[in-house]
Scaffold this active site. Structure first.
Site, short mmCIF file in Angstrom:
data_model
loop_
_atom_site.label_atom_id
_atom_site.label_comp_id
_atom_site.label_asym_id
_atom_site.label_seq_id
_atom_site.Cartn_x
_atom_site.Cartn_y
_atom_site.Cartn_z
N GLY A 114 0.85 -1.42 0.02
CA GLY A 114 0.07 0.10 0.07
C GLY A 114 0.68 1.15 0.11
O GLY A 114 0.68 1.93 -0.74
N ASN A 115 2.06 1.52 0.77
CA ASN A 115 2.90 2.37 0.85
C ASN A 115 3.64 2.49 -0.87
O ASN A 115 4.08 3.55 -0.80
CB ASN A 115 3.90 1.92 1.84
CG ASN A 115 2.91 2.52 3.05
OD1 ASN A 115 2.71 2.73 2.92
ND2 ASN A 115 3.37 2.14 4.18
#
Length: 371
Positions: free
Chosen positions: A61-62
């Protein structure tokens, strides 16, 4: 978006009531990229230098949203476009299943729901429902960039996002010790004002939620994933680690029920990869490789290691960040495959063994090499 030119059976795509519900992730690598210069990774028992490999690609997600960036669709589109461009040769040359994270995205939806609940008195959506929302949202963005990068090849193979309900144990100890980061980053002062469980994440703080171990994808959806993958479709599944569900028995039989949690996407990707018999697991995040003594004067980046050596270094990899990535890589390799951990923007270099950390059995159990 669903193009199944090679499939012979109909596929039912489920939708939820939240926002745009699309479908889910798991993707990766390239037999051509693993050329004579680079030793070919194969699952145990396989042979043939030109055999297309099945690679599960886990996108953090990052990696989809850089730390400190505003959580809007424009930033995510740009990061996804850059990432898919880095993966283009892998996509073209291999059978790919994508899995993606959703920490920043599901955290934002939870915050929005909390504000709406405070202002209107309407109960906010549960985490499992928000997980389903992010599967559709991120899958939609990934599909568009994959379609653009592959062109006619995408039309021939098919690109699809599949909602993925993954069974977890309601008695998993994770429910007593939240460790999965979600949402944006905060200063220590901001974090203390949230009124929710928080833990340090690098120089910042983030909210944490339970992250139970994935057991299996429900049978109905596993059947669909196998059908699509067997026909060379690029499948995005288990987005955000999948939608966590439990099985409950009642008078009418066994019922599937959502539970509030966020499954770690790397553990879900490992589980999906083992279930599908994939050759490789590629875990892509926002750091160049796995480090020992991170942030200390004697910090070193691992280039290649056996699962036994990685396990011996486990105290260097905290839960909630690098820990699940390393344990998932070890688990997958012990099952007979290979795994890589590194930066999404350096995916092409990773394939050439010029970046990232490779976990493999090919050099024996005592193998450990640093950059």
């Amino acid at each position: 978006m669903l193009s199944l030119a090679t499939a012979q059976c109909p596929v039912i795509i489920r939708q939820t009531q939240c926002r745009r519900q699309l479908l889910l992730p798991s993707l990766y690598l390239s037999a051509r990229a693993l050329s004579s210069k680079v030793p070919s990774f194969k699952k145990k028992g396989e042979s043939g230098d030109n055999k297309r490999q099945h690679i599960v690609v886990a996108l953090g997600g990052n990696a989809l949203l850089k730390r400190g960036e505003k959580l809007n669709s424009q930033n995510q589109r740009k990061n996804i476009a850059d990432g898919i461009n880095s993966l283009s040769s892998v996509l073209k040359d291999n059978k790919i299943t994508f899995v993606h994270g959703n920490g920043p995205q599901v955290g934002l939806l939870a915050l929005q729901g909390a504000v709406y609940e405070k202002e209107t008195g309407t109960e906010a959506m549960e985490l499992d429902v928000l997980d389903a929302e992010t599967e559709g949202m991120i899958g939609y963005l990934l599909e568009q960039e994959i379609d653009h990068a592959l062109g006619e090849d995408a039309k021939r193979r098919g690109v699809v996002t599949l909602l993925s309900q993954i069974v977890v144990d309601p008695n998993d100890k994770a429910f007593q010790n939240p460790s999965k980061f979600i949402g944006p980053v905060y200063s220590k002062e901001e974090a203390l004002q949230l009124g929710k469980p928080v833990k340090p994440d690098g120089d910042y703080y983030r909210q944490v939620v339970p992250s139970p171990m994935p057991i299996r994808l429900i049978d109905e959806q596993l059947t669909a994933v196998k059908l699509l993958t067997d026909n060379d479709a690029i499948v995005i599944c288990a987005g955000g680690g999948g939608i966590p569900v439990i099985l409950e028995d009642d008078a009418s039989g066994t019922r599937i029920k959502g539970i509030e949690a966020v499954i770690d996407k790397d553990r879900a990707a490992c589980m999906i990869g083992k279930t599908l018999g994939a050759n490789g697991l590629m875990i892509l995040t926002d750091v160049p490789s796995v480090a020992v003594n991170l942030g200390k004067p004697d910090q070193k980046w691992i280039k290649s290691a056996s699962p036994e050596k990685m396990l011996a270094l486990a105290n260097n990899f905290p839960d909630g960040s690098m820990g699940p990535k390393v344990s998932s890589a070890i688990d997958f390799v012990q099952n007979g495959g290979w795994s890589m951990i590194g930066s999404l923007k350096e995916a092409s270099k990773m394939i050439q063994r010029e970046a990232g950390t490779i976990v493999t059995n090919e050099h024996g159990e005592n193998h450990l090499e640093f950059y």
